[in-house]
Design an enzyme around this catalytic site. Structure first.
Site, mmCIF file in Angstrom:
data_model
loop_
_atom_site.group_PDB
_atom_site.id
_atom_site.type_symbol
_atom_site.label_atom_id
_atom_site.label_comp_id
_atom_site.label_asym_id
_atom_site.label_seq_id
_atom_site.Cartn_x
_atom_site.Cartn_y
_atom_site.Cartn_z
ATOM 1 N N ARG A 75 87.634 65.960 42.978
ATOM 2 C CA ARG A 75 87.305 66.410 44.381
ATOM 3 C C ARG A 75 85.660 66.599 44.148
ATOM 4 O O ARG A 75 85.141 66.974 43.341
ATOM 5 C CB ARG A 75 87.862 67.966 44.755
ATOM 6 C CG ARG A 75 87.010 68.352 46.033
ATOM 7 C CD ARG A 75 87.510 69.658 46.546
ATOM 8 N NE ARG A 75 86.809 70.310 47.659
ATOM 9 C CZ ARG A 75 86.314 71.336 47.514
ATOM 10 N NH1 ARG A 75 86.242 72.144 46.571
ATOM 11 N NH2 ARG A 75 85.594 71.563 48.580
ATOM 12 N N GLU A 164 84.254 75.751 52.555
ATOM 13 C CA GLU A 164 84.008 77.136 52.806
ATOM 14 C C GLU A 164 82.961 77.279 53.998
ATOM 15 O O GLU A 164 82.112 77.882 54.032
ATOM 16 C CB GLU A 164 83.499 77.684 51.513
ATOM 17 C CG GLU A 164 84.368 77.375 50.483
ATOM 18 C CD GLU A 164 83.789 78.354 49.249
ATOM 19 O OE1 GLU A 164 82.819 78.718 49.040
ATOM 20 O OE2 GLU A 164 84.613 78.495 48.037
ATOM 21 N N ASN A 291 90.251 77.898 48.079
ATOM 22 C CA ASN A 291 89.248 78.000 47.014
ATOM 23 C C ASN A 291 89.695 79.642 46.675
ATOM 24 O O ASN A 291 89.357 80.582 47.520
ATOM 25 C CB ASN A 291 87.730 77.961 47.468
ATOM 26 C CG ASN A 291 87.347 76.582 47.410
ATOM 27 O OD1 ASN A 291 88.267 75.649 47.468
ATOM 28 N ND2 ASN A 291 86.347 76.268 47.808
ATOM 29 N N GLU A 349 89.531 74.716 44.463
ATOM 30 C CA GLU A 349 88.502 75.503 43.661
ATOM 31 C C GLU A 349 89.149 76.587 42.904
ATOM 32 O O GLU A 349 89.785 77.542 43.814
ATOM 33 C CB GLU A 349 87.135 75.879 44.216
ATOM 34 C CG GLU A 349 86.206 74.815 44.552
ATOM 35 C CD GLU A 349 85.052 75.330 45.309
ATOM 36 O OE1 GLU A 349 84.769 76.392 44.826
ATOM 37 O OE2 GLU A 349 84.512 74.484 45.958
HETATM 38 C C1 FCB Z 1 82.279 78.167 45.804
HETATM 39 C C2 FCB Z 1 81.359 76.940 46.128
HETATM 40 C C3 FCB Z 1 81.251 76.197 45.041
HETATM 41 C C4 FCB Z 1 80.883 77.124 43.716
HETATM 42 C C5 FCB Z 1 81.806 78.102 43.510
HETATM 43 C C6 FCB Z 1 81.422 79.076 42.428
HETATM 44 O O1 FCB Z 1 82.106 79.265 46.726
HETATM 45 O O2 FCB Z 1 82.259 76.198 47.216
HETATM 46 O O3 FCB Z 1 80.175 75.266 45.083
HETATM 47 O O4 FCB Z 1 79.663 77.606 43.734
HETATM 48 O O5 FCB Z 1 82.062 78.862 44.688
#
Ligand code: FCB
Length: 444
Positions: A75, A164, A291, A349
């Site tokens: 990704r 996000e 995430n 994430e």
């Molecule tokens: C998320 C972001 C990513 C990275 C992580 C630790 O909020 O999407 O870019 O910074 O945190």
């Protein structure tokens, strides 16, 4: 020891974002993060993404690295000002060509590309016209999506419109700690609405360019919220916090409406919604990207703006001061499945920062990261057993990179980057993860 095997075809990968890894800043247009980094006091030691990991020039090496780690998917995000230096108008062939070659390199290595269209690097030229506070920006995003999808859509089938939007809206426009650095609740809510609107506008465009086998989704940062105690007040506080962090974006996408309780609480600050917007925002998607890093614990605080404050429970913490709470991932996934029933979910994430150092023997020992990942993989596995259609897992991040306002002071990679030489050194966690990906199983 026991072995947890994942469903066949489960996609193991890593995630990155353009501004955090690419560098090559003078070969693209400027973005709001270039500007924000130059705002004194906003980013750790005034660091910038000018060079970052120099992935722009080293992408072949990085793809080979992923292949050697048995990664099945990757990704990454596209830098809007690399494709359109002015945000609109003339397309940079050099810029678009970079992503074209990156996609080819990935496919040759047997790695499925998951493309995020917006991971926070808005072209500076568009910020001068109001940025995401301006409704026109949503249309410009759709135009940009069309250009990218037309070029890559024959090979890219997995699209994530936004990363996000909660963070872009609130950290960028209410808390002032992300670009563009505003502090205004009403503005933040309007920005959130335009981000959502642009998501909905891009959906049919991406489908058309990628064909019948296109999968379109959005990535949200989501946290399960726990009340500090079982009191009625704390449980109510947790519900409000959930409304603020989770439902404010989930409800529009999946139900076509903002949560009524939050709409009332925001009072005069609610966004301007034009008839038809909610239908656009709630167009069907194929998957939800999640995430997840940690949970939140809150308690009632009558004097606080929304009636709650966060508390810091006893526990284990990462270098971000985020609590390690693996069961929150299972709880979150099960809840999303029950309340919103997305057709499919991906962890887009999950990962952790620790103070990694290069040892004299040339290796990077990061047992805490291995423990963190192992526990979260097991938690995801439990969610699958409880019926959640989870299809893949992207560890944040492939390699150490520019961690926004923390600059290079936080290392999230499974691959260590020696910033003096830009040499990449797989940490022990990368070797652990490679084995998980190769066997599609984790030993616990
Ligand atoms: C998320 C972001 C990513 C990275 C992580 C630790 O909020 O999407 O870019 O910074 O945190």
């Amino acid at each position: 020891m026991s072995t947890l095997t994942f469903p066949e075809g489960f996609l193991w990968g890593t995630a990155t974002a353009s501004y955090q890894i690419e560098g090559g800043a003078d070969e693209r247009g400027p973005s709001i993060w270039d500007d924000f980094c130059r705002w004194p006091g906003k980013v750790f030691e005034g660091q910038t993404g000018d060079v970052a990991d120099d992935h722009y020039h080293r992408y072949r090496e990085d793809v080979a690295l992923m292949q050697s780690l048995h990664m099945k998917a990757y990704r990454f995000s596209i830098s809007w000002p690399r494709v359109l230096p002015e945000g609109r108008g003339a397309v940079s062939e050099v810029g678009l060509g970079f992503y074209d070659r990156l996609v080819d390199a990935l496919l040759e290595a047997g790695i499925i590309p998951f493309v995020t269209l917006y991971h926070w690097d808005l072209p500076s030229a568009l910020q001068r016209e109001g940025g995401w506070a301006a409704r026109d920006t949503a249309q410009l995003f759709a135009d940009y999506a069309a250009i990218v999808a037309k070029r890559l859509g024959d090979r890219v089938k997995h699209w994530i419109t936004h990363n996000e939007p909660w963070v872009a809206a609130f950290l960028g426009h209410m808390m002032g700690i992300h670009a563009p650095g505003w502090r205004d609740l009403g503005l933040a809510l309007q920005v959130g609405h335009h981000l959502l609107l642009s998501h909905g506008m891009a959906i049919p465009i991406l489908r058309e360019a990628s064909g019948a086998d296109a999968y379109v989704g959005i990535t949200l940062n989501l946290s399960p919220i726990y009340p500090e105690t079982d009191s009625l007040e704390d449980r109510e506080a947790a519900h409000i916090a959930d409304g603020f962090s989770n439902r404010w974006f989930l409800d529009p996408v999946f139900r076509g409406q903002y949560p009524q309780d939050m709409w009332q609480r925001f009072g005069p600050f609610v966004p301007r919604v034009v008839p038809g917007d909610m239908e656009t925002i709630s167009r069907a998607i194929d998957f939800l990207g999640v995430n997840y890093y940690t949970r939140s614990v809150v308690r009632a605080e009558p004097g606080a703006p929304l009636g709650f404050v966060g508390v810091r429970p006893e526990g284990e913490y990462t270098a971000m001061d985020w609590e390690v709470f693996p069961d929150g991932l299972r709880a979150l996934l099960v809840r999303l499945h029950k309340d919103y029933a997305p057709k499919a979910l991906y962890i887009t994430e999950n990962g952790c920062a620790y103070e990694d150092t290069l040892s004299e023997d040339g290796r990077v020992y990061d047992p805490q990261r291995i423990a963190y990942l192992r526990a979260h993989f097991a938690s995801a596995h439990r969610a699958i057993q409880e019926g959640v259609p989870l299809k893949g897992y992207f560890v944040w991040s492939l390699m150490d990179n520019f961690e926004w306002s923390f600059g290079y002071s936080r290392r999230f990679g499974i691959v260590y980057v020696d910033y003096a030489t830009l040499r990449r050194i797989p940490k022990e966690s990368a070797l652990f993860y490679a084995e998980v990906a190769r066997t599609n199983a984790v030993e616990i």
